[in-house]
Every structure is written in C-alpha cells, then in structure tokens.
Write an enzyme that holds these catalytic residues in place. Structure first.
Site, PDB file in Angstrom:
ATOM      1  N   SER A  71       0.665  -1.197   0.010  1.00  0.00           N
ATOM      2  CA  SER A  71       0.201   0.198   0.157  1.00  0.00           C
ATOM      3  C   SER A  71       0.500   1.321   0.256  1.00  0.00           C
ATOM      4  O   SER A  71       1.744   1.583   1.141  1.00  0.00           O
ATOM      5  CB  SER A  71      -0.926   0.202   1.073  1.00  0.00           C
ATOM      6  OG  SER A  71      -1.719   1.362   1.646  1.00  0.00           O
ATOM      7  N   MET A  74      -8.048   9.155  -0.401  1.00  0.00           N
ATOM      8  CA  MET A  74      -8.786   9.451   0.391  1.00  0.00           C
ATOM      9  C   MET A  74      -9.161  11.426   0.512  1.00  0.00           C
ATOM     10  O   MET A  74      -8.450  11.536  -0.081  1.00  0.00           O
ATOM     11  CB  MET A  74      -8.749   9.203   2.024  1.00  0.00           C
ATOM     12  CG  MET A  74      -7.446   7.915   1.812  1.00  0.00           C
ATOM     13  SD  MET A  74      -7.685   7.549   3.713  1.00  0.00           S
ATOM     14  CE  MET A  74      -6.390   6.045   3.622  1.00  0.00           C
ATOM     15  N   ASP A 126      -4.536   3.975  -1.753  1.00  0.00           N
ATOM     16  CA  ASP A 126      -5.711   4.631  -1.529  1.00  0.00           C
ATOM     17  C   ASP A 126      -6.021   6.178  -1.798  1.00  0.00           C
ATOM     18  O   ASP A 126      -4.865   7.110  -1.365  1.00  0.00           O
ATOM     19  CB  ASP A 126      -5.152   4.362  -0.097  1.00  0.00           C
ATOM     20  CG  ASP A 126      -5.472   2.890   0.389  1.00  0.00           C
ATOM     21  OD1 ASP A 126      -6.975   2.226   0.105  1.00  0.00           O
ATOM     22  OD2 ASP A 126      -4.815   2.235   1.216  1.00  0.00           O
ATOM     23  N   ASP A 164      -7.280  -5.865   3.201  1.00  0.00           N
ATOM     24  CA  ASP A 164      -7.040  -3.873   3.506  1.00  0.00           C
ATOM     25  C   ASP A 164      -7.134  -4.109   4.919  1.00  0.00           C
ATOM     26  O   ASP A 164      -7.718  -4.037   4.855  1.00  0.00           O
ATOM     27  CB  ASP A 164      -7.465  -4.034   2.534  1.00  0.00           C
ATOM     28  CG  ASP A 164      -6.415  -2.274   2.534  1.00  0.00           C
ATOM     29  OD1 ASP A 164      -5.455  -1.369   3.057  1.00  0.00           O
ATOM     30  OD2 ASP A 164      -6.978  -1.698   1.627  1.00  0.00           O
ATOM     31  N   HIS A 175      -0.821  -1.213  -4.072  1.00  0.00           N
ATOM     32  CA  HIS A 175      -2.460  -0.823  -4.006  1.00  0.00           C
ATOM     33  C   HIS A 175      -2.166   1.029  -3.374  1.00  0.00           C
ATOM     34  O   HIS A 175      -1.407   1.818  -2.685  1.00  0.00           O
ATOM     35  CB  HIS A 175      -2.645  -1.636  -2.476  1.00  0.00           C
ATOM     36  CG  HIS A 175      -4.100  -1.401  -1.753  1.00  0.00           C
ATOM     37  ND1 HIS A 175      -4.779  -1.852  -2.240  1.00  0.00           N
ATOM     38  CD2 HIS A 175      -4.557  -0.445  -1.410  1.00  0.00           C
ATOM     39  CE1 HIS A 175      -6.063  -1.287  -1.648  1.00  0.00           C
ATOM     40  NE2 HIS A 175      -5.675  -0.684  -1.139  1.00  0.00           N
ATOM     41  N   HIS A 204      -7.971   1.875  -4.962  1.00  0.00           N
ATOM     42  CA  HIS A 204      -9.535   1.729  -3.828  1.00  0.00           C
ATOM     43  C   HIS A 204     -10.121   3.090  -3.516  1.00  0.00           C
ATOM     44  O   HIS A 204      -8.853   4.060  -3.180  1.00  0.00           O
ATOM     45  CB  HIS A 204      -8.070   1.447  -2.568  1.00  0.00           C
ATOM     46  CG  HIS A 204      -9.523   1.136  -1.213  1.00  0.00           C
ATOM     47  ND1 HIS A 204      -8.782   0.148  -0.191  1.00  0.00           N
ATOM     48  CD2 HIS A 204     -11.067   1.380  -1.348  1.00  0.00           C
ATOM     49  CE1 HIS A 204      -9.409   0.657   0.361  1.00  0.00           C
ATOM     50  NE2 HIS A 204     -11.113   0.922  -0.132  1.00  0.00           N
ATOM     51  N   MET A 218     -12.165  -4.699   4.204  1.00  0.00           N
ATOM     52  CA  MET A 218     -11.096  -3.744   5.148  1.00  0.00           C
ATOM     53  C   MET A 218     -11.292  -4.484   6.454  1.00  0.00           C
ATOM     54  O   MET A 218     -12.623  -4.964   7.006  1.00  0.00           O
ATOM     55  CB  MET A 218     -12.466  -2.482   5.189  1.00  0.00           C
ATOM     56  CG  MET A 218     -12.469  -1.588   4.387  1.00  0.00           C
ATOM     57  SD  MET A 218     -10.524  -1.551   3.395  1.00  0.00           S
ATOM     58  CE  MET A 218     -10.218  -0.325   5.088  1.00  0.00           C
ATOM     59  N   MET A 275     -11.617   4.955  -1.454  1.00  0.00           N
ATOM     60  CA  MET A 275     -12.360   6.123  -0.052  1.00  0.00           C
ATOM     61  C   MET A 275     -12.800   7.675  -0.460  1.00  0.00           C
ATOM     62  O   MET A 275     -12.802   8.064   0.770  1.00  0.00           O
ATOM     63  CB  MET A 275     -11.856   6.178   1.009  1.00  0.00           C
ATOM     64  CG  MET A 275     -10.808   4.538   0.941  1.00  0.00           C
ATOM     65  SD  MET A 275      -9.819   4.068   2.249  1.00  0.00           S
ATOM     66  CE  MET A 275      -9.033   3.101   2.685  1.00  0.00           C
TER      67      MET A 275
END
Length: 219
Positions: free
Chosen positions: A8, A37, A35, A175, A33, A66, A137, A68
């Site tokens: 990540s 956000m 993220d 994750d 990966h 991913h 998650m 979010m």
C-alpha cells in the site's frame, strides 16, 4: 492461482516516492495498492490525481486503486485515463452500485467493491458475479498502521462460500493490519490478495519483507 501481495503506497515515504515505487517494481510484489481518500467518506485525505499520475509514470506493475470517497462515479473515467487497472469503490459510498460497476468496466478497468468492517457479506449476493474483486476492510478505513480486526477471518470464509455458490471468479482482497502473523490464516480462509502497508514500508528491509510474505502465502 498464485496469491498476490499488494504493498500500500499510503505507507510509503512521500518524500522519496520514486525510490519506494522502484523498490516495489524490483521486489516480488504483484500490485501497487493506492488509497484515494477525500476527507469526507473517511476522516483523512491521502492524495489525488497528480500523485497517481506520477506513480503511474514509474510503476511497472498492476495499479490497484481503492477509492475511499463519496460519489466515486464522478471520477471513474479520470482514473481510467490515469492508468488504473483495477478500480474499487465502497459499497457504502454507492447509491447505485450496479451502475457504478458497469461504468468501471465500460471504462476498461476491472471492478472491485470494498466493504467496511461493519458491512455484512450478504449485501453482495445480487452483484457478486459482476465483480472482479471484493476488498474486505480488516481495519476501519482512513488511516494506516491500525490493528487487524479478528472478525475478518469469518467474513473471508462467508465471502468465499458466496463466490463458490454463485460460480463467480471474484478475487478476495484483504486490506488493513496485514503482517506475517495473520497472512497464512487469511489465505487458508480463502483470501487471494493481501494489501500490506506499514508492515512493508516501515520494516528495516521492505524487499525482504515482501519476499517473506510471498513465501508465506504461496506455500
């Protein structure tokens, strides 16, 4: 199928991002990966399109993005244009999940759905055959370095049973809080992809840490 390790990038050193990307390129890791956000869906802001563009310039492996964020439909084509291979949206953020999944696929990406720790597997019964990936998650989304939620093992088994019952080809991704202490048990429960952030990037030798996870998950 060989199990997948996805470091990540959220846990990387942003001051030396290219260095850390090159490390993952040359390691035994399979995916990046990433993220995204927004500070609304989760109580944190990570990074946006310019940083993903930079990562894509250097990354030589699958980009597993991913989201979010609230209302992810707004940015599906943008993330496709930035080189995303797999785009995962949150079940909790999508009013019309089926439409979102179809839009992701229409943009040329594989489609994933993430579930928060409190969201039951059963909500995916009507859409599982359309999903390339489900991200469970195993911490509350928003921050790296959190402790693993033990109930995750049960959810992995439930999801695996749903996939098998539905004759789906969906991958199971976990994750949050992944270490060498829980990786093997997660694979035994049915996981296919392990996302590891702090455990990799905060270790003394990230390349060796990745290699060790790869050995544990592909015995």
């Amino acid at each position: 199928m060989e199990k997948i390790i996805a470091p990540s990038v959220l846990a990387a050193d942003f001051g030396n991002l290219q260095r850390d990307i090159e490390m993952v390129n040359q390691s035994k890791a399979d995916w990046f990966h990433i993220d995204i956000m927004d500070g609304v869906f989760v109580p944190n802001i990570s990074f946006g399109m310019p940083v993903l563009h930079t990562i894509n310039q250097h990354a030589k492996k699958t980009l597993d993005v991913h989201l979010m964020i609230v209302d992810p439909d707004r940015y599906i084509q943008t993330f496709a244009d930035l080189g995303t291979d797999i785009l995962t949206v949150h079940y909790e953020a999508c009013t019309h999940l089926h439409r979102s999944i179809q839009a992701i696929k229409a943009a040329g990406m594989k489609a994933g759905v993430a579930l928060n720790p409190h969201t039951p597997i059963a909500v995916l019964e009507d859409i599982i055959v359309d999903l390339d990936l489900v991200c469970i998650m195993s911490v509350n989304p928003g921050f790296g370095g959190q402790s693993f939620i033990e109930n995750t093992y049960k959810k992995v088994v439930q999801l695996k049973n749903l996939i098998n019952f539905s004759n789906a080809n969906t991958l199971i991704e976990i994750d949050g809080g992944i270490t060498d202490k829980n990786a093997e048990k997660l694979i035994e429960a049915g996981a296919d992809v392990l996302v590891a952030g702090s455990f990799v990037f905060k270790s003394e030798n990230p390349t060796s840490t990745i290699e060790n996870l790869k050995k544990i998950t592909n015995k």
